[in-house]
Design an enzyme around this catalytic site. Structure first.
Site, PDB file in Angstrom:
ATOM      1  N   GLY A 117      75.171  43.824  64.102  1.00 41.87           N
ATOM      2  CA  GLY A 117      76.226  43.218  63.308  1.00 41.87           C
ATOM      3  C   GLY A 117      77.097  44.250  62.608  1.00 41.87           C
ATOM      4  O   GLY A 117      76.604  45.264  62.123  1.00 41.87           O
ATOM      5  N   HIS A 450      32.026  32.892  37.983  1.00 39.57           N
ATOM      6  CA  HIS A 450      31.026  33.964  38.063  1.00 39.57           C
ATOM      7  C   HIS A 450      30.104  33.712  39.245  1.00 39.57           C
ATOM      8  O   HIS A 450      29.660  32.586  39.456  1.00 39.57           O
ATOM      9  CB  HIS A 450      30.210  34.013  36.774  1.00 39.57           C
ATOM     10  CG  HIS A 450      29.070  34.995  36.838  1.00 39.57           C
ATOM     11  ND1 HIS A 450      29.253  36.351  36.698  1.00 39.57           N
ATOM     12  CD2 HIS A 450      27.735  34.802  37.045  1.00 39.57           C
ATOM     13  CE1 HIS A 450      28.085  36.963  36.813  1.00 39.57           C
ATOM     14  NE2 HIS A 450      27.145  36.046  37.020  1.00 39.57           N
TER      15      HIS A 450
END
Length: 471
Positions: A117, A450
């Site tokens: 482009g 935990h």
């Protein structure tokens, strides 16, 4: 390809910034085209950068664990490296990702245009296809998202051959494991790719101009991580200015001298990887002809809404100021799409995490101690060693620490730094907290499951405003 040549937005480049911005714009009702010079979407990141390197980092880490850690877990194996299969895994990962972007383009009715482009003027992009044919796209807005390219070594001529003198693009596809490798550059890319080949058997020496690795990262993180890499077999030459990289009969050599003066030294290796950073890629875009301004570093200058000095032409990602990070580009792409759709898109540049995908991982967000000292801010430090985390012990991943930096008066978290297994995922917790202006106490009083690695983050937060529990 349709015959339609008029769009609301034409994006040049389909890397993370470009493709994410295009998708968001399409979701918001804009008619979008994306111009990409490669045959596949995804830019450097998906094709030769982030994605393939992470595939190799993971595979090589598994190989290293099989060699060094499995026996301690009661697993007896005799691993054998199959490099072609490992590289095949990398290629399959890349294909899955680039194919995924192509699918998303189809799903969101985005027109992909293959070719190079060039901006003719505001509102007009000329695309030259692989066969030389030209097509002109008319558009209300142009977004430049062409990313970056290998920068090389300032003042030093480097002749990349892809085999003995290589860039990061080549280092993800070496045909065999080199016996030795010199990495020029102690930043993220050099340490990640150096880690891959070190785990697979290469003797790796890193030559870095600065007196520390990982440049702008927190100094304590840098120092501790360097010690861990030395244990893994890395050798470092810091404060070294490279003056030559040359091919030899058996490989290549790197000549350097102390940055502060002294005698020159030459290292030879089977492969030399030059990983000294990247620079904005703007070649052939027609910026000068279109009148688009750039700064001294070659970056495209933009305003707060990503617009250049030429109305209707915008830029995001590696071609503009800020860290060259895929997720930074993605956020800018989303913000620009929202702005173009009449919304209030923005990016909080103070909360952009950075991750080094080595073993252990390094992750940072916000301010470093050095930055806080330079700004004269009164701050507190909360630290917690990964060694004291129960899950880390169970996984035999006990290297590292978590550090939380807070405002001494308000307890607001100003920065977070993690060295440890899974750091790249754990940093998100600190990032979310900082996005909402949270304090260390907010984080510490949030219940964490935990046993998890993230408990180390909570403990560091406790250490910043009170005391950690498990040390």
């Amino acid at each position: 390809m349709s015959d339609t040549t008029s769009f609301d937005l034409v994006v040049i480049g389909s890397g993370p910034g470009g493709y994410v911005g295009a998708i968001k714009a399409a979701q918001l009702g804009l008619k979008v085209a994306v111009v990409e010079k490669r045959q596949t979407y995804g830019g450097t990141c998906l094709n030769v950068g982030c994605i393939p390197s992470k595939a190799l980092l993971h595979a090589s880490e598994m190989f290293a664990e099989a060699n060094h850690s499995f026996a301690d877990l009661g697993i007896k194996v005799a691993p054998e490296l199959d490099l072609p299969t490992m590289l095949g895994h990398k290629d399959k990962t890349v294909k899955a990702n680039v194919d995924g972007v192509a699918f998303l383009f189809r799903k969101n009715k985005i027109e992909g245009v293959t070719g190079t482009g060039r901006i003719v003027k505001a509102g007009e992009v000329e695309v030259t296809g692989p066969d030389g044919a030209k097509r002109t796209l008319q558009t209300k807005a142009i977004c430049i998202a062409t990313g970056s390219e290998v920068a090389g070594i300032p003042g030093v001529s480097v002749a990349f051959d892809g085999e003995t003198i290589v860039s990061s693009d080549h280092a993800i596809a070496l045909a065999k494991v080199p016996a030795s490798m010199v990495v020029v550059g102690g930043g993220v890319i050099g340490l990640e790719l150096g880690s891959v080949w070190s785990r697979l058997g290469a003797r790796v020496t890193v030559v870095e101009y600065l007196d520390k690795i990982l440049g702008p990262m927190d100094g304590e993180v840098s120092a501790q991580f360097q010690k861990l890499l030395v244990k893994q077999g890395f050798t470092f030459k810091l404060g070294a200015k490279v003056t030559a990289v040359e091919k030899t009969g058996s490989g290549a050599s790197v000549t350097f001298e102390p940055a502060k003066g002294g005698a020159a030294e030459t290292l030879e290796a089977e492969v030399v990887l030059v990983a000294t950073g990247r620079r904005p890629f703007t070649e052939g875009l027609g910026l000068d002809e279109a009148g688009v301004a750039r700064d001294k570093a070659g970056r495209i200058e933009i305003d707060a809404h990503y617009q250049t000095n030429v109305p209707g032409i915008y830029a995001i990602g590696d071609v503009v100021k800020g860290p060259m990070l895929a997720h930074k580009a993605e956020d800018e792409g989303i913000a620009l799409a929202e702005i173009l759709a009449g919304q209030k898109g923005h990016v909080n540049y103070g909360v952009i995490p950075s991750v080094v995908y080595t073993s252990p991982e390094i992750a940072s967000v916000g301010k470093t101690e050095e930055e806080l000292k330079a700004e004269g801010l009164d701050y507190k430090v909360g630290k917690f060693p990964v060694m004291a985390n129960g899950r880390a012990r169970a996984m035999l991943h006990t290297d590292g620490f978590v550090k939380v930096l807070t405002d001494a008066r308000t307890d607001k978290v100003l920065g977070g730094h993690i060295v440890g297994f899974g750091a790249g995922d754990m940093i998100a917790e600190i990032s979310v907290l900082m996005e909402f202006g949270g304090s260390a106490e907010d984080l510490a009083r949030t219940c964490h499951a935990h046993p998890t690695l993230s408990e180390a983050v909570r403990e560091a937060a406790f250490a910043a405003f009170a005391k950690p529990i498990h040390v």
